[in-house]
Every structure is written in C-alpha cells, then in structure tokens.
Design a protein around this motif. Structure first.
Motif, PDB file in Angstrom:
ATOM      1  N   ALA A 185      -6.833  -1.867  34.918  1.00  0.00           N
ATOM      2  CA  ALA A 185      -6.839  -1.547  36.341  1.00  0.00           C
ATOM      3  C   ALA A 185      -6.034  -0.276  36.586  1.00  0.00           C
ATOM      4  N   GLY A 186      -6.557   0.841  36.146  1.00  0.00           N
ATOM      5  CA  GLY A 186      -5.908   2.115  36.404  1.00  0.00           C
ATOM      6  C   GLY A 186      -4.492   2.209  35.874  1.00  0.00           C
ATOM      7  N   GLY A 187      -4.298   1.824  34.638  1.00  0.00           N
ATOM      8  CA  GLY A 187      -2.989   1.896  34.026  1.00  0.00           C
ATOM      9  C   GLY A 187      -2.193   0.602  34.080  1.00  0.00           C
ATOM     10  N   VAL A 188      -2.707  -0.402  34.770  1.00  0.00           N
ATOM     11  CA  VAL A 188      -2.091  -1.719  34.822  1.00  0.00           C
ATOM     12  C   VAL A 188      -3.056  -2.718  34.214  1.00  0.00           C
ATOM     13  N   ARG A 189      -2.578  -3.522  33.309  1.00  0.00           N
ATOM     14  CA  ARG A 189      -3.418  -4.554  32.711  1.00  0.00           C
ATOM     15  C   ARG A 189      -3.318  -5.815  33.566  1.00  0.00           C
ATOM     16  N   VAL A 190      -4.465  -6.352  33.972  1.00  0.00           N
ATOM     17  CA  VAL A 190      -4.523  -7.609  34.711  1.00  0.00           C
ATOM     18  C   VAL A 190      -4.935  -8.690  33.718  1.00  0.00           C
ATOM     19  N   GLU A 191      -4.110  -9.718  33.624  1.00  0.00           N
ATOM     20  CA  GLU A 191      -4.362 -10.817  32.690  1.00  0.00           C
ATOM     21  C   GLU A 191      -4.773 -12.054  33.472  1.00  0.00           C
ATOM     22  N   LEU A 250      12.755  -1.181  29.812  1.00  0.00           N
ATOM     23  CA  LEU A 250      11.612  -2.017  30.188  1.00  0.00           C
ATOM     24  C   LEU A 250      10.485  -1.164  30.748  1.00  0.00           C
ATOM     25  N   SER A 251       9.272  -1.627  30.526  1.00  0.00           N
ATOM     26  CA  SER A 251       8.112  -1.001  31.153  1.00  0.00           C
ATOM     27  C   SER A 251       7.106  -2.099  31.467  1.00  0.00           C
ATOM     28  N   ALA A 252       6.286  -1.867  32.453  1.00  0.00           N
ATOM     29  CA  ALA A 252       5.286  -2.858  32.844  1.00  0.00           C
ATOM     30  C   ALA A 252       4.279  -3.047  31.719  1.00  0.00           C
ATOM     31  N   HIS A 253       3.924  -4.285  31.442  1.00  0.00           N
ATOM     32  CA  HIS A 253       2.915  -4.596  30.425  1.00  0.00           C
ATOM     33  C   HIS A 253       1.646  -5.142  31.071  1.00  0.00           C
ATOM     34  N   HIS A 254       1.793  -6.147  31.943  1.00  0.00           N
ATOM     35  CA  HIS A 254       0.621  -6.714  32.614  1.00  0.00           C
ATOM     36  C   HIS A 254       1.043  -7.513  33.840  1.00  0.00           C
ATOM     37  N   VAL A 255       0.067  -7.833  34.656  1.00  0.00           N
ATOM     38  CA  VAL A 255       0.212  -8.754  35.768  1.00  0.00           C
ATOM     39  C   VAL A 255      -0.641  -9.953  35.414  1.00  0.00           C
TER      40      VAL A 255
END
Length: 141
Positions: free
Chosen positions: A62-68, A6-11
């Motif tokens: 957001a700096g490597g994190v996608r905010v949805e 698993l890896s982070a995709h978005h918040v």
C-alpha cells in the motif's frame, strides 16, 4: 533505544474470513498482493499467546506500507463493530490525491460513515468499512 532504531514494517488486521475481506483491499483499494502464506507451530502459538494457533496471512503493498490480513485457524471471539471514539479504537489511514473522486467510484455495497468531509484543518476525510466492519480512512491534504 532511539527513534531511529525502529521503522514501520506492517499494519496488521485480523479478519474472520480472509477470502471475503481480501477483495476489498486488493480490488476496491487497489493494493497488490505481495505474499500469501500460512503459519503454525509451537513458536507461533507462543508468540501470539494462543495454544494450537495457526493462521493464514496475506500481505498487500500500500504505497510503501505493508497491510497484513490474517485469519486464524479457529473460531475467534467476535468483536463489536469498531467506533472511533472508544479507547483502544483503531483504524488504518491511507492518503489519496482526490478523496471525492475515490468516494464517487466506490462500489455501492461499501459502507461509509458519511460523504467526504473537509475538516477545519483543511483535510478532506472519508471513512469506509471493510467487509468485516474495520474502519479505513482515506485522507486528502
């Protein structure tokens, strides 16, 4: 399944008014819009568990994190103003190199829970609220 599968995709943050909320994330927090799209149809309704669902999405980087940010195409039940101490509470946190300077540059109409505080762990923390009351944490370590 191992952790490496698993890896982070978005918040994801569901909002009532996308056009009102978007400027906070784009302009105040400085996250550029990566994508904007609508989703509807039977598969979408099934996966979200809401008959006839449709939604408008905006993805921000957001700096490597996608905010949805997502606004559903119907009136949803309004949630109480989020607080951190209740079970199920959520917030999104972003690192900043100078939280005090960020705080000083905030527009006057952006609510905060307090001025920046340095905790016993040595982190300087600030909580702000987006236009819909969602909690956003800024942390400096």
């Amino acid at each position: 399944m191992t952790d490496s599968d698993l890896s982070a995709h978005h918040v994801g943050i569901t909002v009532d008014d996308l056009e009102e909320t978007l400027p906070f994330y784009r302009d105040v927090l400085g996250f550029p819009v990566a994508d904007r799209f609508d989703v509807s149809g039977e598969a979408f309704s099934t996966v979200v568990g809401v008959e006839g669902a449709s939604a408008e999405f905006v993805h921000l980087e957001a700096g490597g994190v996608r905010v949805e940010l997502v606004e559903y195409g119907f009136d949803a039940t309004e949630m109480p103003t989020p607080t951190l101490e209740r079970p199920g509470a959520s917030h999104v946190g972003f690192a900043h190199e100078d939280v005090e300077t960020f705080y000083e540059g905030l527009p006057e109409d952006v609510p905060t829970t307090s001025e920046p505080q340095t905790t016993a762990s040595g982190s300087t923390v600030l909580f702000v609220r987006d236009p819909e009351g969602n909690l956003v944490e800024l942390i400096e370590r």
